[in-house]
Write an enzyme that holds these catalytic residues in place. Structure first.
Site, PDB file in Angstrom:
ATOM      1  N   ARG A 142       4.038   6.222  13.231  1.00 48.57           N
ATOM      2  CA  ARG A 142       4.794   5.190  14.015  1.00 48.57           C
ATOM      3  C   ARG A 142       5.253   5.795  15.449  1.00 48.57           C
ATOM      4  NH1 ARG A 142       8.112   1.690  11.416  1.00 48.57           N
ATOM      5  NH2 ARG A 142       8.095   3.369   9.713  1.00 48.57           N
ATOM      6  N   TYR A 160      10.700  -5.288   4.399  1.00 47.47           N
ATOM      7  CA  TYR A 160      11.773  -4.450   4.174  1.00 47.47           C
ATOM      8  C   TYR A 160      12.802  -4.740   5.385  1.00 47.47           C
ATOM      9  CZ  TYR A 160       7.959  -1.184   5.960  1.00 47.47           C
ATOM     10  OH  TYR A 160       6.896  -0.604   6.189  1.00 47.47           O
ATOM     11  N   CYS A 191       2.302 -20.362   2.981  1.00 46.97           N
ATOM     12  CA  CYS A 191       3.119 -21.155   1.979  1.00 46.97           C
ATOM     13  C   CYS A 191       3.980 -20.280   1.179  1.00 46.97           C
ATOM     14  CB  CYS A 191       1.888 -21.819   1.123  1.00 46.97           C
ATOM     15  SG  CYS A 191       2.132 -23.421   1.333  1.00 46.97           S
TER      16      CYS A 191
HETATM   17  C1  LIG Z   1       3.743   7.684   6.183  1.00 52.12           C
HETATM   18  C2  LIG Z   1       3.784   9.130   6.445  1.00 52.12           C
HETATM   19  C3  LIG Z   1       3.554   9.711   7.639  1.00 52.12           C
HETATM   20  C4  LIG Z   1       3.824   9.028   8.892  1.00 52.12           C
HETATM   21  O1  LIG Z   1       5.351   8.365   8.925  1.00 52.12           O
HETATM   22  P1  LIG Z   1       5.667   7.916  10.387  1.00 52.12           P
HETATM   23  O2  LIG Z   1       7.077   7.192  10.088  1.00 52.12           O
HETATM   24  O3  LIG Z   1       4.532   6.784  10.584  1.00 52.12           O
HETATM   25  O4  LIG Z   1       5.645   8.873  11.325  1.00 52.12           O
HETATM   26  C5  LIG Z   1       3.239  11.225   7.659  1.00 52.12           C
HETATM   27  N1  LIG Z   1       3.191  11.694   6.775  1.00 52.12           N
HETATM   28  C6  LIG Z   1       3.085  11.172   5.393  1.00 52.12           C
HETATM   29  C7  LIG Z   1       2.729  12.186   4.366  1.00 52.12           C
HETATM   30  C8  LIG Z   1       3.315  10.100   5.256  1.00 52.12           C
HETATM   31  O5  LIG Z   1       3.455   9.444   3.959  1.00 52.12           O
END
Ligand SMILES: *Cc1c(COP(=O)(O)O)cnc(C)c1O
Length: 432
Positions: free
Chosen positions: A294, A335, A362
């Site tokens: 993210r 969420y 829908c």
């Molecule tokens: C989802 C996830 C990430 C990335 O998480 P962000 O919140 O997008 O930074 C990194 N490592 C693992 C193992 C994850 O499951």
């Protein structure tokens, strides 16, 4: 408007992203349309890489968690910016390899990898597989044995930390589907298994405490628990881990009220705590991996829609219905994620209304937000939802057989498609 240097308003009152008029882009490519500010993505990639290089041992590196937004072009950018890459499935792995991403810089994750996933990863020569538990270790060992190779693995453990985020994305506490719990003693036992298997090389450990982490505290706690665990493992087995992967979860601001997270500061603080902890145990500081997803792409994304109609229910909500919705962005339906929206063709006007943004499916839960401030909307307006770079395209679906939107990348004032729009023919592409 959300304060982001790449979001401006031009003389016509139009929203500009990376200096390019969003209304003109909507006209050129059609809507719904994902915009991705490539300059910003590359800058974010560089920020993690340089913060880690500045504060952590040589060989430490960010791995882009490609589940946040996975397409070939993103993998190319990650490669060019010197990142490793996390894949969670054969599909993400295939995408990265098809983009020319070096297999040795890829880590395969996932809590329920199939033998096919493992075989594909080992065959491709991925640098690391994060094993989620004992059975998976046996499976990786067997596959590697068949192929006559020794596969490097990390063991995923759960440190038992509650980072106070959404339960749905909270993977740090031990009652979750991911990893082997440390507090129950299981992680130590499974480590002994890993060390005994002859076709795997245990490179170290992986953990991930959650998502949308705004300050360093959960990472510091993670550093405490992991240093103690590694020291415990060494005492019991003599094993010293060369790699420690502390996962992702760096927050981004979705609304004006959100604090702007300082990821470089968090990495510096984390590095300080790791040094202290490992010095205290007289343990050589492992190479550190972090896995931002993210934090790399979210803020670089803007989604454009065309308003189809506006319906006011007297004394109740005002519905602004769009030509997209949960099919291109399921995060509100999943969420209750919050977003900032604006009318891109009158971005300079005040947001005097409170609206519900409705999708086209829908399904009454197909919303992008409720009680959101917005300019007075009219059919035909271009509506922009901000901070949609992460977990939008990658979570999009064809529900109601709605084709997925294209992605236009913006770089140095130029735009180009990096993912084309799905066609109706694509929709029936797998139908026999
Ligand atoms: C989802 C996830 C990430 C990335 O998480 P962000 O919140 O997008 O930074 C990194 N490592 C693992 C193992 C994850 O499951």
């Amino acid at each position: 408007m959300l304060k982001q240097p790449n979001l401006t308003v031009n003389n016509a009152g139009h929203l500009c992203v990376g200096g390019i008029d969003a209304v003109a882009l909507a006209e050129k490519y059609g809507t719904p349309l994902y915009l991705l500010d490539e300059d910003m993505v590359r800058a974010r990639m560089g920020l993690y890489a340089s913060a880690m290089a500045a504060h952590l041992p040589a060989g430490s590196r960010p791995y882009y968690a490609s589940k946040a937004l996975c397409c070939k072009e993103l993998c190319r950018w990650a490669k060019e910016e010197g990142m490793g890459l996390d894949a969670v499935s054969s599909g993400e792995l295939y995408t990265a390899l098809a983009a020319g991403f070096p297999a040795e810089d890829i880590c395969l994750h996932g809590n329920a990898k199939t033998v096919e996933d493992i075989r594909y990863a080992v065959e491709s020569g991925v640098g690391l597989i994060a094993a989620d538990g004992e059975e998976e270790l046996y499976r990786i060992d067997a596959v590697a044995g068949e192929m006559g190779v020794r596969q490097r693995v990390l063991l995923r453990v759960t440190p038992g930390i509650d980072p106070h985020t959404f339960a749905a994305v909270n993977t740090g506490v031990i009652d979750v589907k991911f990893g082997v719990p440390i507090p129950t003693g299981q992680a130590l036992a499974v480590t002994k298994t890993a060390l005994a298997l002859s076709n795997i090389i245990l490179e170290g450990f992986h953990c991930h405490v959650g998502s949308q982490i705004f300050d360093a505290d959960p990472f510091l706690l993670e550093a405490d628990v992991m240093a103690a665990f590694l020291s415990d493992v060494r005492r019991q087995t003599g094993y010293i881990a060369p790699v420690l992967d502390l996962g992702g979860g760096f927050a981004v601001a979705y609304a004006e009220a959100d604090a702007a997270p300082d990821c470089a500061g968090m990495i510096a603080a984390l590095a300080g705590r790791l040094r202290e902890n490992f010095a205290q145990y007289d343990y050589p500081l492992p190479r550190i991996i972090l896995e931002p997803g993210r934090g790399i792409v979210a803020a670089a994304g803007v989604t454009l829609y065309t308003v189809q109609n506006v319906k006011s229910v007297p004394g109740r909500a005002c519905y602004v219905a769009l030509d997209g919705g949960m099919t291109d962005d399921p995060r509100y339906a999943l969420y209750g994620a919050r977003y900032t929206a604006l009318i891109a063709d009158r971005a300079d006007e005040p947001q005097t209304e409170r609206v519900t943004l409705a999708g086209r499916c829908c399904e009454s839960g197909d919303l992008l937000g409720e009680d959101m401030p917005l300019q007075a909307a009219r059919a035909g307006d271009v509506l922009a939802v901000l901070v949609t770079g992460a977990y939008n395209y990658s979570m999009a679906s064809n529900y109601n057989r709605v084709p997925r939107p294209p992605i236009a990348a913006l770089r140095g004032g130029e735009d180009r498609l990096i993912v084309r729009r799905e066609t109706l023919a694509d929709i029936v592409g797998c139908d026999l």
